[in-house]
Design a protein around this motif. Structure first.
Motif, PDB file in Angstrom:
ATOM      1  N   GLN A   2       0.810  -1.213   0.000  1.00  0.00           N
ATOM      2  CA  GLN A   2       0.000   0.000   0.000  1.00  0.00           C
ATOM      3  C   GLN A   2       0.846   1.267   0.000  1.00  0.00           C
ATOM      4  O   GLN A   2       0.415   2.307  -0.492  1.00  0.00           O
ATOM      5  N   THR A   3       2.056   1.195   0.546  1.00  0.00           N
ATOM      6  CA  THR A   3       2.903   2.389   0.610  1.00  0.00           C
ATOM      7  C   THR A   3       4.205   2.214  -0.168  1.00  0.00           C
ATOM      8  O   THR A   3       5.106   3.042  -0.035  1.00  0.00           O
ATOM      9  N   HIS A   4       4.326   1.136  -0.962  1.00  0.00           N
ATOM     10  CA  HIS A   4       5.539   0.923  -1.749  1.00  0.00           C
ATOM     11  C   HIS A   4       5.161   0.388  -3.127  1.00  0.00           C
ATOM     12  O   HIS A   4       4.237  -0.421  -3.253  1.00  0.00           O
ATOM     13  N   THR A   5       5.861   0.829  -4.150  1.00  0.00           N
ATOM     14  CA  THR A   5       5.689   0.305  -5.504  1.00  0.00           C
ATOM     15  C   THR A   5       7.068   0.072  -6.110  1.00  0.00           C
ATOM     16  O   THR A   5       8.050   0.694  -5.700  1.00  0.00           O
ATOM     17  N   PRO A   6       7.168  -0.837  -7.096  1.00  0.00           N
ATOM     18  CA  PRO A   6       8.486  -1.114  -7.692  1.00  0.00           C
ATOM     19  C   PRO A   6       9.122   0.110  -8.346  1.00  0.00           C
ATOM     20  O   PRO A   6      10.337   0.210  -8.425  1.00  0.00           O
ATOM     21  N   MET A   7       8.301   1.016  -8.862  1.00  0.00           N
ATOM     22  CA  MET A   7       8.804   2.275  -9.397  1.00  0.00           C
ATOM     23  C   MET A   7       8.111   3.412  -8.659  1.00  0.00           C
ATOM     24  O   MET A   7       6.893   3.398  -8.508  1.00  0.00           O
ATOM     25  N   PHE A   8       8.873   4.364  -8.167  1.00  0.00           N
ATOM     26  CA  PHE A   8       8.278   5.504  -7.483  1.00  0.00           C
ATOM     27  C   PHE A   8       9.156   6.717  -7.734  1.00  0.00           C
ATOM     28  O   PHE A   8      10.103   6.681  -8.522  1.00  0.00           O
ATOM     29  N   HIS A   9       8.828   7.824  -7.108  1.00  0.00           N
ATOM     30  CA  HIS A   9       9.544   9.071  -7.342  1.00  0.00           C
ATOM     31  C   HIS A   9      10.080   9.616  -6.020  1.00  0.00           C
ATOM     32  O   HIS A   9       9.411   9.522  -4.984  1.00  0.00           O
ATOM     33  N   GLN A  10      11.258  10.173  -6.088  1.00  0.00           N
ATOM     34  CA  GLN A  10      11.819  10.826  -4.911  1.00  0.00           C
ATOM     35  C   GLN A  10      12.673  12.010  -5.348  1.00  0.00           C
ATOM     36  O   GLN A  10      13.003  12.159  -6.532  1.00  0.00           O
ATOM     37  N   TYR A  11      12.967  12.856  -4.405  1.00  0.00           N
ATOM     38  CA  TYR A  11      13.956  13.896  -4.673  1.00  0.00           C
ATOM     39  C   TYR A  11      14.964  13.857  -3.532  1.00  0.00           C
ATOM     40  O   TYR A  11      14.635  13.525  -2.393  1.00  0.00           O
ATOM     41  N   GLU A  12      16.181  14.157  -3.845  1.00  0.00           N
ATOM     42  CA  GLU A  12      17.228  14.248  -2.833  1.00  0.00           C
ATOM     43  C   GLU A  12      17.898  15.597  -2.944  1.00  0.00           C
ATOM     44  O   GLU A  12      18.046  16.146  -4.043  1.00  0.00           O
ATOM     45  N   GLY A  13      18.269  16.139  -1.804  1.00  0.00           N
ATOM     46  CA  GLY A  13      18.929  17.430  -1.770  1.00  0.00           C
ATOM     47  C   GLY A  13      20.365  17.309  -1.298  1.00  0.00           C
ATOM     48  O   GLY A  13      20.699  16.411  -0.511  1.00  0.00           O
ATOM     49  N   LEU A  14      21.204  18.205  -1.791  1.00  0.00           N
ATOM     50  CA  LEU A  14      22.621  18.193  -1.428  1.00  0.00           C
ATOM     51  C   LEU A  14      23.109  19.628  -1.300  1.00  0.00           C
ATOM     52  O   LEU A  14      22.867  20.457  -2.183  1.00  0.00           O
ATOM     53  N   CYS A  15      23.773  19.909  -0.207  1.00  0.00           N
ATOM     54  CA  CYS A  15      24.378  21.225   0.007  1.00  0.00           C
ATOM     55  C   CYS A  15      25.808  21.016   0.494  1.00  0.00           C
ATOM     56  O   CYS A  15      26.025  20.444   1.564  1.00  0.00           O
ATOM     57  N   ILE A  16      26.780  21.434  -0.304  1.00  0.00           N
ATOM     58  CA  ILE A  16      28.196  21.300   0.038  1.00  0.00           C
ATOM     59  C   ILE A  16      28.838  22.676   0.029  1.00  0.00           C
ATOM     60  O   ILE A  16      28.723  23.425  -0.952  1.00  0.00           O
ATOM     61  N   ASP A  17      29.494  23.020   1.122  1.00  0.00           N
ATOM     62  CA  ASP A  17      30.180  24.321   1.204  1.00  0.00           C
ATOM     63  C   ASP A  17      31.079  24.285   2.431  1.00  0.00           C
ATOM     64  O   ASP A  17      31.150  23.279   3.151  1.00  0.00           O
ATOM     65  N   LYS A  18      31.719  25.390   2.708  1.00  0.00           N
ATOM     66  CA  LYS A  18      32.546  25.493   3.899  1.00  0.00           C
ATOM     67  C   LYS A  18      31.681  25.890   5.091  1.00  0.00           C
ATOM     68  O   LYS A  18      30.832  26.778   4.986  1.00  0.00           O
ATOM     69  N   GLY A  19      31.875  25.215   6.204  1.00  0.00           N
ATOM     70  CA  GLY A  19      31.172  25.586   7.426  1.00  0.00           C
ATOM     71  C   GLY A  19      29.723  25.167   7.492  1.00  0.00           C
ATOM     72  O   GLY A  19      28.966  25.672   8.327  1.00  0.00           O
ATOM     73  N   VAL A  20      29.285  24.255   6.655  1.00  0.00           N
ATOM     74  CA  VAL A  20      27.903  23.781   6.694  1.00  0.00           C
ATOM     75  C   VAL A  20      27.735  22.810   7.867  1.00  0.00           C
ATOM     76  O   VAL A  20      28.608  21.973   8.132  1.00  0.00           O
ATOM     77  N   SER A  21      26.609  22.924   8.576  1.00  0.00           N
ATOM     78  CA  SER A  21      26.401  22.109   9.775  1.00  0.00           C
ATOM     79  C   SER A  21      24.996  21.509   9.797  1.00  0.00           C
ATOM     80  O   SER A  21      24.157  21.813   8.942  1.00  0.00           O
ATOM     81  N   MET A  22      24.735  20.689  10.797  1.00  0.00           N
ATOM     82  CA  MET A  22      23.408  20.115  10.985  1.00  0.00           C
ATOM     83  C   MET A  22      22.367  21.191  11.235  1.00  0.00           C
ATOM     84  O   MET A  22      21.189  21.017  10.905  1.00  0.00           O
ATOM     85  N   ALA A  23      22.796  22.311  11.812  1.00  0.00           N
ATOM     86  CA  ALA A  23      21.858  23.418  12.036  1.00  0.00           C
ATOM     87  C   ALA A  23      21.313  23.944  10.711  1.00  0.00           C
ATOM     88  O   ALA A  23      20.120  24.273  10.595  1.00  0.00           O
TER      89      ALA A  23
END
Length: 357
Positions: free
Chosen positions: A204-225
């Motif tokens: 009901q909540t999974h299919t063999p093909m689905f859609h997602q997006y992923e985000g990426l941020c790379i820089d100096k001084g980037v933190s969990m905050a």
């Protein structure tokens, strides 16, 4: 001359259609027509006779041709009028109603996600859906013994007998796009990578093909905050709820360290989900700081740069936002479902205008 003139002009007038008119033309001025044969006899005449007969024959030929052309135009006009009478339409009458198409919820939500992150300074990156083993697993620090690399979870492509190279896969996430982007553009960077992904799962909540997006941020001084702020701003704008509360739970992903699963505060009221209020929590995404080994695999200096990554199912957040109960219905091609949950082409995403900061 007068007899020929009267004969063929009467024939022209009596022609009921273009076929009959063509018969008259051939009989009169065709290659073997009477007027044409008379003109050939000019060669046997004396100069004095030619001076009289030549102009008269030319005048007769021109008059017959003019009469044929006029009759042909009249027949064409009559045929057109008859057709107009038979095929008339009332241009003032309203047209027949036609059912308008709708935008699929996945397409609409993808545009909404892109609009939100565009305001946060993120660009969109794309990559192939058939990936090499290295991009899909190795470059992301996924060990050979990891469950994701088993055939019960991943679709592997066929290799010919004797070909010992690792088989290609249908990508299981859009993280390979991040590796490819960093390889090509380096750091710093801020991207999201929406697209189709494939996993061997179906309920009901999974299919063999689905859609997602992923985000990426790379820089100096980037933190969990920075990660926490980004996700809060996204959820606030996407769900259009000012009072958003997220909960970060320690977890483990091979490509991030530390890693966290993110829950959003919610409640259920008579079967209806309400985001941002209540005492319940719902997991919506995974996130964390990019593992140094992932940066190294992409050619980025992990001593100089660091960053965060996160991933979320587009179909899943579409279900949460628009109250769609079953993920499998997204891909059933049921027009009744699409007419109910689809969006007008004019419904442009605009909720991102409220982002602060």
């Amino acid at each position: 001359m007068d007899a020929l003139k009267a004969k063929y002009l009467e024939g022209v007038m009596a022609a009921a259609d273009e076929s009959a008119l063509e018969d008259v033309r051939l009989a009169a001025v065709g290659k073997k027509g009477e007027v044409s044969l008379k003109m050939r006899e000019l060669g046997k005449m004396t100069p004095e006779e030619k001076q009289v007969a030549g102009p008269a024959l030319n005048a007769l030929k021109n008059e017959i041709n003019s009469a044929i052309a006029a009759k042909k135009e009249a027949l064409g006009d009559a045929a057109l009028n008859e057709r107009l009478q038979a095929e008339w339409i009332d241009v003032s009458l309203a047209g027949r109603p036609r059912r308008q198409g709708t935008i699929h919820p996945v397409s609409q939500v993808t545009e909404e996600v892109i609009a939100v992150f565009a305001d946060l300074g993120y660009s969109v990156a794309e990559g192939p859906q058939i990936e090499s083993d290295w991009y899909n697993f190795d470059a992301l620090n996924i060990a050979p013994e990891h469950p994701a690399r088993q055939e019960h979870d991943t679709f592997y492509m066929h290799r010919d007998e004797g070909d010992n190279r690792p088989p290609h896969v249908l990508r299981t996430h859009t993280s390979p796009v991040q590796i490819r982007y960093m390889e090509k553009h380096g750091a710093p960077c801020r991207i999201i990578s929406p697209g189709r992904v494939y996993r061997a799962d179906y309920d009901q909540t999974h299919t063999p093909m689905f859609h997602q997006y992923e985000g990426l941020c790379i820089d100096k001084g980037v933190s969990m905050a920075n990660l926490k702020w980004t996700l809060e701003e996204f959820c606030r704008a996407f769900f259009n709820v000012d009072d958003i509360e997220l909960r970060f739970r320690a977890s483990h992903f091979p490509f991030t360290e530390p890693s966290a699963e993110v829950d959003i505060r919610c409640s259920w009221d008579k079967g209806q989900l309400k985001i941002g209020e209540g005492d319940d929590w719902m997991e919506i995404l995974g996130s964390g700081m990019v593992h140094p080994k992932v940066l190294a695999a992409a050619g980025v200096d992990s001593d100089k740069y660091q960053g965060f990554a996160f991933g979320m199912g587009i179909d899943r957040i579409a279900m949460l936002k628009y109250g769609i109960p079953d993920l499998r219905a997204f891909f059933d091609s049921d027009l009744r479902w699409l007419r109910h949950y689809g969006f007008s082409a004019l419904d442009m995403p605009n909720m991102h205008a409220g982002i602060s900061g």
